[in-house]
Scaffold this active site. Sequence first.
Site, PDB file in Angstrom:
ATOM      1  N   THR A 262      18.080 -20.511   5.654  1.00 10.66           N
ATOM      2  CA  THR A 262      19.231 -20.577   4.521  1.00 10.66           C
ATOM      3  C   THR A 262      18.785 -21.695   3.579  1.00 10.66           C
ATOM      4  O   THR A 262      18.774 -21.329   2.410  1.00 10.66           O
ATOM      5  CB  THR A 262      20.368 -21.188   5.260  1.00 10.66           C
ATOM      6  OG1 THR A 262      20.944 -20.302   6.282  1.00 10.66           O
ATOM      7  CG2 THR A 262      21.687 -21.584   4.395  1.00 10.66           C
TER       8      THR A 262
ATOM      9  N   ASN B 176      18.796  -7.963   8.765  1.00 14.80           N
ATOM     10  CA  ASN B 176      18.794  -8.817  10.063  1.00 14.80           C
ATOM     11  C   ASN B 176      20.194  -7.941  10.736  1.00 14.80           C
ATOM     12  O   ASN B 176      20.212  -8.149  12.083  1.00 14.80           O
ATOM     13  CB  ASN B 176      19.410 -10.221   9.764  1.00 14.80           C
ATOM     14  CG  ASN B 176      20.642 -10.324   8.857  1.00 14.80           C
ATOM     15  OD1 ASN B 176      20.518  -9.696   7.788  1.00 14.80           O
ATOM     16  ND2 ASN B 176      21.587 -11.023   9.370  1.00 14.80           N
TER      17      ASN B 176
ATOM     18  N   THR C 127      12.275 -36.736   4.472  1.00 13.58           N
ATOM     19  CA  THR C 127      11.277 -37.047   5.449  1.00 13.58           C
ATOM     20  C   THR C 127      11.082 -35.786   6.150  1.00 13.58           C
ATOM     21  O   THR C 127      11.932 -35.097   6.663  1.00 13.58           O
ATOM     22  CB  THR C 127      11.513 -38.196   6.470  1.00 13.58           C
ATOM     23  OG1 THR C 127      11.775 -39.389   5.626  1.00 13.58           O
ATOM     24  CG2 THR C 127      10.558 -38.528   7.343  1.00 13.58           C
TER      25      THR C 127
ATOM     26  N   CYS D 191      37.461  -9.321  15.684  1.00 10.83           N
ATOM     27  CA  CYS D 191      38.851  -9.296  16.293  1.00 10.83           C
ATOM     28  C   CYS D 191      39.928  -9.765  15.019  1.00 10.83           C
ATOM     29  O   CYS D 191      40.689  -9.439  15.000  1.00 10.83           O
ATOM     30  CB  CYS D 191      39.151  -9.861  17.360  1.00 10.83           C
ATOM     31  SG  CYS D 191      39.017  -8.869  18.781  1.00 10.83           S
TER      32      CYS D 191
END
Lengths: 372, 383
Positions: A71, A145, A232, A317
């Site tokens: 992402t 995907n 970091t 749903c």
Amino acid sequence: MIYLDNAATTRPSSGAVERAACFLGENFYNPSATYGGGVSAARELAKFRAGLLEHIADPAKFKLVFTSGGTEADNTALFGGARRGNIVVTAGEHAAVERSAAALKSRGVEIRVAPIDQGGGVEEEAFLALVDANTSLACVMHVNNETGAVNDVFSLSREVKRKNPRTLFFSDGVQAFGKIPFTLPESIDLYAVSAHKIGGPKGTGALIKRRSLDLPPLLFGGGQEENARSGTENVFGAAAFYFAAEETFADLQGDRRRVSSYRDLLWEKLSKELFLKISPEEGSPFILTVSAEGLRGEVLQRMLWDRSLAVGTGSACSSKHRFSRVIAACGYRESVLDGVLRISFSRETKEEEVLRAAEILNATAAEFKGKI
Amino acid sequence: MEQVVIIRYAEIHLKGKNRGYFERVFTVNLERALRGIRHELHRTSGRYLVANFAPSETEEIMERVSRVFGVHSLSLGFETENDLDSIFYAAKLVSPKEGSFKVETHRGNKQYPLNSMEISSAIGGRLLSENKALKVDVHEPEHRVYVDIREQGKALVFGSFEKGAHGMPVGTAGKGLLMISGGIDSPVAGYMMAKRGLSVEMLHFHSYPYTNEAAKEKVVSLAKILSRYTLTEKVRTVSVTHIQEEIHKKCAAELNVTLLRRFMYRIAERIARREGDGCLITGESLGQVASQTLEGITSSNSVVSLPVFRPLIGFDKEDIIEISKQIGTYETSVLPFEDCCTVFLPDFPAIKPKLSFIEEEEAKLDVEALVEEALSTLERISL
């Protein structure tokens, strides 16, 4: 539990985690520190970076920037690569690209969306027709995907460059890295990968970019990753990613052939009265997307879990967001969209698991169908 | 001198001869609310005092007590000896740093040598002479210092009143069974009935695997928040999955919800009778959805004989939302986990179903067997 939701995440390789564990232990140092411990951590990190890159690109031409995952790599590519004018994306993109594009739209960038075919692959001609002199960025995911469709990003990127040499070409390769053997051509400027789809840990990924490309960062701070991504460095994540990739690429062709036979075997065993195939024939062998037409995928998913089979789904749903945006873009009717299941394999998948999964899928879908 | 939380109660004083009973229940409720915090609870005439607690727990105690029904108001203050020096010392601690103020004295103990005016002026005078930034304003003071002369040589001194939850102590009006969904309304309905003294038990209907575990967990979270007021200790769950499947398969689609609600009412009543709950409580509000029309409510009401309390029946959604925000359930209620799967939602639910049609459709089902089967799925989740 038979786990066939590997496109969502893979079980971390215990070998990779074990070999990387020292970076959460004795070698915990900050790679930016100039004393011995830091320097050696930096040296190791450089080794992981180079090793990961070598699997898919020429290190003389490309660089690898570690990120917190796919992402972040997608966001960095879109927010860094888009300029005034337009960007072209496909209707099949992952939410990380689609939502980034939506955010860019609110900043005044024109978003052009190329349609996808029934298998989830981009309509190439329509896509190329959208690229013009004002296109700053073109995005085509390498492997879809949700359906496993493989886009020919190598030829598409060359075509894009032919139309507009200044257009950057970005490909989200999260479902392709470690699944397809390839070497990045220079016509691809940016390429996103993720560790946890190939046995690495969550929270680690990378953006691979053409060496000469200067891309503004998404995160500012201490200037790590040569200013491309401050923060970091996650040395453990990079290490586990590296070791997992080492295992994954050891016999990629062999694994692919085997998994491919499993996918075909599963489809062969699935009841054609209950299931409809959505994945394209020439798609990634690691993903088989089907629809139990008329049933609700999310409910079926929970019933399957209760029968010790974990698979993915493309529907919910909930009355909002009921259908997968991507599979809907493939052009299926609602009753098909409702029943979408994504069955995805890894190199760890065993033949007996596939056979058992087929039995469970057939029995459960039949039972569900009888109930409603 | 000791720091105390002073609790005054609301309607209990109206209860004449039953007052002892109400006070006993109220005491138990205060103790339940304060469970887990070291403290002592004392009852004096017309007041309760929480004492002997760690200073770091003060805020938590105030918050928990403020949610106990029957509490009219509460104050953080001091209990001291009732000599003027001790009172003055406490008054200094609760008095403002600057601005106008007034001392108000209430003399519960009429044997005290000074009258209220004299005490107020003595304490006020000494505060004034110690702090030059203060001035007295008996008509519109910015701050007040309250002195309450009690029995047994004690006085209470405090600086403000905080509003309590009001209402009647939970448990003094009997026990009811709340049908709790994951929505906004039912927790508010439970809150309102508890406020009138009803002890609230909770029942949730789920339809796993059509609904997911997250929806159930959401209800448990809601029940936990609500139980800060209702002091409920568990929530019961019952699966209506098979009932929904049967209705879906055999009955007219537009009656899906109507028929399901009749089952829910029946199941709730069975459990209520078994557990000694004297009524059912629902969050229904007239006309809010298709099943909450007069006809819809008539249809579900007709299958039970226990009284059904619907405290929200005349409320607008906005008013309900306001209460749910106030009691802290709103944010959880609006989390996006649906309590009904779209499989079972008809495109056009019947808005005014005729009872004869409903009964005709219901006759296609083995109602008794389905109710019994659902009851066998009963689970209890501790809060």
